[in-house]
Design an enzyme around this catalytic site. Structure first.
Site, short mmCIF file in Angstrom:
data_model
loop_
_atom_site.label_atom_id
_atom_site.label_comp_id
_atom_site.label_asym_id
_atom_site.label_seq_id
_atom_site.Cartn_x
_atom_site.Cartn_y
_atom_site.Cartn_z
N ASP A 135 1.05 -1.14 0.08
CA ASP A 135 0.75 0.33 -0.10
C ASP A 135 0.76 1.30 -0.12
O ASP A 135 2.23 1.36 0.21
CB ASP A 135 -0.95 -0.17 1.19
N ASP A 140 -0.16 5.49 0.87
CA ASP A 140 -0.33 6.10 2.03
C ASP A 140 -0.29 5.22 3.74
O ASP A 140 -1.36 4.37 3.91
CB ASP A 140 -1.99 6.95 2.01
N ASP A 199 -1.82 -0.61 6.17
CA ASP A 199 -1.81 -0.26 7.07
C ASP A 199 -3.68 -0.06 8.14
O ASP A 199 -4.06 0.42 8.33
CB ASP A 199 -1.15 0.93 7.30
#
Length: 231
Positions: A10, A12, A168
């Site tokens: 991922d 961001d 995240d």
């Protein structure tokens, strides 16, 4: 431990420290559109989704595509103003990615960002060819649909059993689950490790370089288990 060939990240909140800017831009967009600000935690909870879906989740009262698009345009303008200088990488990210390349891993990105947004950053970094493939939410299905992971696997010629998704957000880990892929949860981004533990990550980390140590089998098994339960 599995012999992973492909590492998928991922963007961001996993590679770059951009969560605060995303939250700020969403608040500013709400102000521009005359909408109530949602809480910081509510905004963090939609990070990873394609932006139209994220906006509809935060503002279900926006019932038409036109209203969603107007909000999206305001958000994009606000984020670009905030992110003129791209968000910094988290500590250890650049060194670790370079090391992964040297070790022969294939690298990919699976992100909720738009292609335009990601490409702007890759161009600024001179990283146009750094990753084997990058997939963005506006060119495929939004997370947690596993379509972007399937596309990455097909491009790289790697089975799901030899790929690892690092993220995240719950959307990242649920997407990996649906693709029958192992995952790693990071606890310094949008969501806590406690929240992410429900999705069965193979490893949970609070610092990016812990991933390299784990892949190199330099972290003892008892320590890995301790890391996994840090909230």
């Amino acid at each position: 431990m599995r012999d992973y060939k492909l590492l998928i990240f991922d963007w961001d909140g996993t590679l770059v420290d951009s969560i605060g800017r995303i939250v700020m831009a969403m608040h500013q967009a709400a102000d521009q559109r005359g909408m109530p600000r949602r809480s910081d935690e509510a905004v963090k909870g939609i990070i990873g989704l394609a932006m139209p879906e994220a906006i509809r989740t935060l503002y279900p009262e926006l019932t038409t595509a036109e209203h969603v698009e107007r909000f999206h345009a305001s958000y994009s303008d606000c984020y670009l103003a905030i992110d003129r200088i791209p968000s910094a990488f988290f500590p250890g990210v650049e060194q670790s990615l370079a090391s992964f390349l040297e070790q022969g891993y294939q690298l990919a990105v699976a992100t909720g960002k738009s292609r335009r947004g990601l490409q702007r950053i890759l161009d600024a970094l001179g990283w146009q060819d750094y990753f084997d493939i990058t997939r963005c939410a506006d060119e495929t299905a939004s997370k947690p649909d596993p379509k972007m992971l399937h596309e990455i696997l097909e491009h790289c010629g790697v089975p799901a059993s030899q790929a690892l998704m690092v993220g995240d957000a719950s959307f990242d880990l649920l997407m990996a689950q649906r693709a029958a892929m192992d995952s790693v949860a990071v606890g310094y981004g949008a969501q806590t490790l406690t929240a992410l533990s429900a999705y069965g990550p193979k490893l949970s980390i609070n610092h990016f370089m812990e991933l390299s140590a784990w892949l190199n089998q330099t972290v003892a098994e008892p320590l890995t288990e301790e890391i996994e339960h840090v909230g």
